[in-house]
Design an enzyme around this catalytic site. Structure first.
Site, PDB file in Angstrom:
ATOM      1  N   ASP A  13       0.832  -1.197   0.000  1.00 33.83           N
ATOM      2  CA  ASP A  13       0.000   0.000   0.000  1.00 33.83           C
ATOM      3  C   ASP A  13       0.870   1.252   0.000  1.00 33.83           C
ATOM      4  O   ASP A  13       1.746   1.409   0.870  1.00 33.83           O
ATOM      5  CB  ASP A  13      -0.906   0.031   1.228  1.00 33.83           C
ATOM      6  CG  ASP A  13      -1.959  -1.062   1.213  1.00 33.83           C
ATOM      7  OD1 ASP A  13      -2.211  -1.638   0.133  1.00 33.83           O
ATOM      8  OD2 ASP A  13      -2.527  -1.343   2.284  1.00 33.83           O
ATOM      9  N   GLY A  39      -3.376  -5.422   0.846  1.00 36.96           N
ATOM     10  CA  GLY A  39      -4.116  -6.332  -0.028  1.00 36.96           C
ATOM     11  C   GLY A  39      -5.238  -6.951   0.784  1.00 36.96           C
ATOM     12  O   GLY A  39      -5.048  -7.323   1.950  1.00 36.96           O
ATOM     13  N   LYS A  40      -6.425  -7.056   0.183  1.00 35.21           N
ATOM     14  CA  LYS A  40      -7.571  -7.584   0.923  1.00 35.21           C
ATOM     15  C   LYS A  40      -7.303  -8.983   1.463  1.00 35.21           C
ATOM     16  O   LYS A  40      -7.638  -9.297   2.605  1.00 35.21           O
ATOM     17  CB  LYS A  40      -8.821  -7.555   0.052  1.00 35.21           C
ATOM     18  CG  LYS A  40      -9.422  -6.172  -0.087  1.00 35.21           C
ATOM     19  CD  LYS A  40     -10.789  -6.223  -0.733  1.00 35.21           C
ATOM     20  CE  LYS A  40     -11.466  -4.878  -0.589  1.00 35.21           C
ATOM     21  NZ  LYS A  40     -11.709  -4.481   0.811  1.00 35.21           N
ATOM     22  N   GLY A  41      -6.726  -9.829   0.640  1.00 34.07           N
ATOM     23  CA  GLY A  41      -6.437 -11.182   1.107  1.00 34.07           C
ATOM     24  C   GLY A  41      -5.469 -11.182   2.264  1.00 34.07           C
ATOM     25  O   GLY A  41      -5.690 -11.840   3.290  1.00 34.07           O
ATOM     26  N   GLU A 140      -9.927  -9.485  -5.486  1.00 36.90           N
ATOM     27  CA  GLU A 140      -8.747  -8.814  -6.028  1.00 36.90           C
ATOM     28  C   GLU A 140      -7.845  -9.785  -6.771  1.00 36.90           C
ATOM     29  O   GLU A 140      -6.727  -9.437  -7.148  1.00 36.90           O
ATOM     30  CB  GLU A 140      -7.973  -8.102  -4.917  1.00 36.90           C
ATOM     31  CG  GLU A 140      -8.668  -6.835  -4.430  1.00 36.90           C
ATOM     32  CD  GLU A 140      -7.847  -6.051  -3.418  1.00 36.90           C
ATOM     33  OE1 GLU A 140      -8.145  -4.870  -3.235  1.00 36.90           O
ATOM     34  OE2 GLU A 140      -6.912  -6.627  -2.809  1.00 36.90           O
ATOM     35  N   GLY A 250     -12.861  -3.067   6.954  1.00 41.26           N
ATOM     36  CA  GLY A 250     -13.691  -4.165   6.477  1.00 41.26           C
ATOM     37  C   GLY A 250     -12.948  -5.484   6.457  1.00 41.26           C
ATOM     38  O   GLY A 250     -13.519  -6.544   6.765  1.00 41.26           O
ATOM     39  N   ASP A 251     -11.656  -5.439   6.112  1.00 45.32           N
ATOM     40  CA  ASP A 251     -10.854  -6.661   6.100  1.00 45.32           C
ATOM     41  C   ASP A 251     -10.655  -7.199   7.506  1.00 45.32           C
ATOM     42  O   ASP A 251     -10.658  -8.417   7.730  1.00 45.32           O
ATOM     43  CB  ASP A 251      -9.501  -6.393   5.441  1.00 45.32           C
ATOM     44  CG  ASP A 251      -9.621  -6.008   3.981  1.00 45.32           C
ATOM     45  OD1 ASP A 251     -10.605  -6.425   3.340  1.00 45.32           O
ATOM     46  OD2 ASP A 251      -8.738  -5.286   3.476  1.00 45.32           O
ATOM     47  N   ALA A 282      -9.333  -0.989  14.783  1.00 45.91           N
ATOM     48  CA  ALA A 282      -8.457  -0.801  13.626  1.00 45.91           C
ATOM     49  C   ALA A 282      -8.557   0.605  13.044  1.00 45.91           C
ATOM     50  O   ALA A 282      -7.557   1.174  12.592  1.00 45.91           O
ATOM     51  CB  ALA A 282      -8.785  -1.839  12.552  1.00 45.91           C
ATOM     52  N   SER A 291      -2.605  -1.870  11.172  1.00 44.18           N
ATOM     53  CA  SER A 291      -3.625  -1.362  12.094  1.00 44.18           C
ATOM     54  C   SER A 291      -4.459  -2.471  12.720  1.00 44.18           C
ATOM     55  O   SER A 291      -5.219  -2.220  13.660  1.00 44.18           O
ATOM     56  CB  SER A 291      -4.563  -0.401  11.350  1.00 44.18           C
ATOM     57  OG  SER A 291      -5.429  -1.106  10.473  1.00 44.18           O
TER      58      SER A 291
END
Length: 318
Positions: A13, A39-41, A140, A250-251, A282, A291
Site C-alpha cells: 500500500d 491487499g484484501k487477502g 482482487e 472491512g478486512d 483498527a 492497524s
C-alpha cells in the site's frame, strides 16, 4: 479448532494523507508517501491469525523488496505462507491509497503479481483442507480462481466466506458455492442491481439471500452490521470511536468473523460482535495490515445485537 484458508491478494500500500479527497479533475496536495503491506487477502489473513485462528494463505508476490516485506509480516502473524508464490519478473501488487482528515479513503489497485496466481496454485494451497475448515475469498484476484477455490472447498465440506470486494461486474456462477457473503453498503447495492432488486441495505440483507443463495452480512460503518437469522433481522451496533483511517476496517471485520466461526460451534451474533469490536479498534490507527489488532487488545465490553430472537444458533460451521 478448524483452519482458516485464505486465497487472495497481497499488495504493498502506498499511503498518502490529504486534507480532502480530490474530485474528478482536481489536484490536491498530500503528505509524503509511506509504504506498508496490505491487499484484501493479506489483511483478512492477518486479521484471522491475530484473532487466534490457524491460517494458511495462498497468493502471489513479486520478486522484490515489497514482496519480501509482505512475507515477513505474514510470518510475524504466524501465518503458513508456504503457498505464497514469488512470481519472477513481476512486481508485487500495489494499492495507492489517499486518506482524508475524516479517515475516509480512495483506493486504486494495480494487481501486479496477483494476476500471476494460477489454478494449480489454488489446488495446491487447498490440498490440506478438510471438513469444518473455513475458506475466505475476495475479488482482487481473477474471478475464475475465486470460483475454483469455492468449488474445491465445498467439495471438501468447508465453509466458504466471500467478501465481494471490489464489487463484481458480473456474478455468473460466482456465488454458487458460497455460504456467507460479506459486503458493505455500496457492494450490496451493486449485487442488488445484478439481481434487479432495489431497497436499503437493511432491506436487501433480507431480500437478496433467497435470490442469490448465500446468507449475507452487510457492514455499514458507524451504523454497525446486519444479517438475518431464521427470518429475523439481526443488527450489531458499531463501537463508537474516532476514526483516524478506515483503510482495512472491512478486512479486519472479515478476518475476525472467519476466525470466530472457525473456533468451534458459535452463534453468528457473537462472531459479529467480536468482528465489530476489532474493526472499530483498527480505524483508530493508520494503515491497513499494521492497524489490525491482536485478540488480547480487543476491549472486554461489547454491544448487544438487536434481534427478535437472539438465541438462534449459527449452524454453518462445526
Amino acid at each position: 479448532m478448524s483452519t482458516v484458508f485464505v486465497v487472495g491478494s497481497l499488495n504493498i500500500d502506498q499511503n498518502i494523507r490529504v486534507r480532502s479527497l480530490p474530485r474528478a479533475g482536481e489536484t490536491v496536495p498530500g503528505s509524503d508517501a509511506t509504504f506498508s503491506p496490505g491487499g484484501k487477502g493479506g489483511n483478512q489473513g492477518v486479521a484471522a491469525a491475530r484473532a487466534g485462528a490457524s491460517v494458511k494463505f495462498t497468493g502471489a508476490v513479486g520478486d522484490d523488496a515489497h514482496g519480501r516485506r509482505i512475507l515477513e509480516v505474514l510470518s510475524g502473524a504466524h501465518i503458513d505462507a508456504g503457498h505464497v508464490r514469488v512470481v519472477a519478473g513481476a512486481a508485487t501488487g500495489t494499492a495507492v491509497i489517499a486518506v482524508d482528515d475524516q479517515g475516509e479513503n480512495q483506493i486504486i489497485v494495480s494487481p501486479g503479481a496477483n494476476a500471476g496466481l494460477t489454478a494449480g496454485d489454488v489446488e495446491a494451497g487447498l490440498a490440506a483442507m478438510r471438513a469444518g475448515d473455513v475458506l475466505v475469498l475476495q475479488l482482487e484476484i481473477p474471478t475464475a480462481l475465486v470460483r475454483q477455490a469455492a468449488r474445491t472447498a465445498k467439495s471438501r465440506g468447508a465453509f466458504v466466506i466471500l467478501n465481494a470486494a471490489p464489487a463484481p461486474r458480473r456474478i455468473d456462477g460466482l456465488l454458487d458455492d458460497v455460504d456467507l457473503l460479506v459486503v458493505n453498503e455500496q457492494e450490496i447495492q451493486v449485487l442488488a442491481g445484478h439481481a434487479g432488486i432495489r431497497g436499503s441495505h437493511r432491506d436487501l440483507v433480507q431480500t437478496l439471500p433467497p435470490v442469490l443463495g448465500p446468507a449475507i452480512v452487510c457492514t455499514a460503518g458507524a451504523e454497525g452490521s446486519h444479517t438475518v437469522l431464521d427470518g429475523n433481522l439481526v443488527h450489531v451496533p458499531a463501537t463508537k470511536v474516532t476514526a483516524t483511517d478506515t483503510t482495512g476496517a472491512g478486512d479486519t471485520f472479515v478476518g475476525y468473523l472467519a476466525a470466530s466461526l472457525a473456533g468451534g460451534p458459535r452463534r453468528l451474533p457473537a462472531a459479529l460482535i467480536q468482528a465489530s469490536r476489532a474493526s472499530a479498534l483498527a480505524v483508530t490507527r493508520s494503515g491497513a495490515m499494521e492497524s489490525i489488532p491482536w485478540r488480547h487488545e480487543i476491549p472486554a465490553s461489547e454491544p448487544s445485537p438487536a434481534t427478535t430472537n437472539p438465541a438462534i444458533p449459527y449452524q454453518g460451521v462445526s
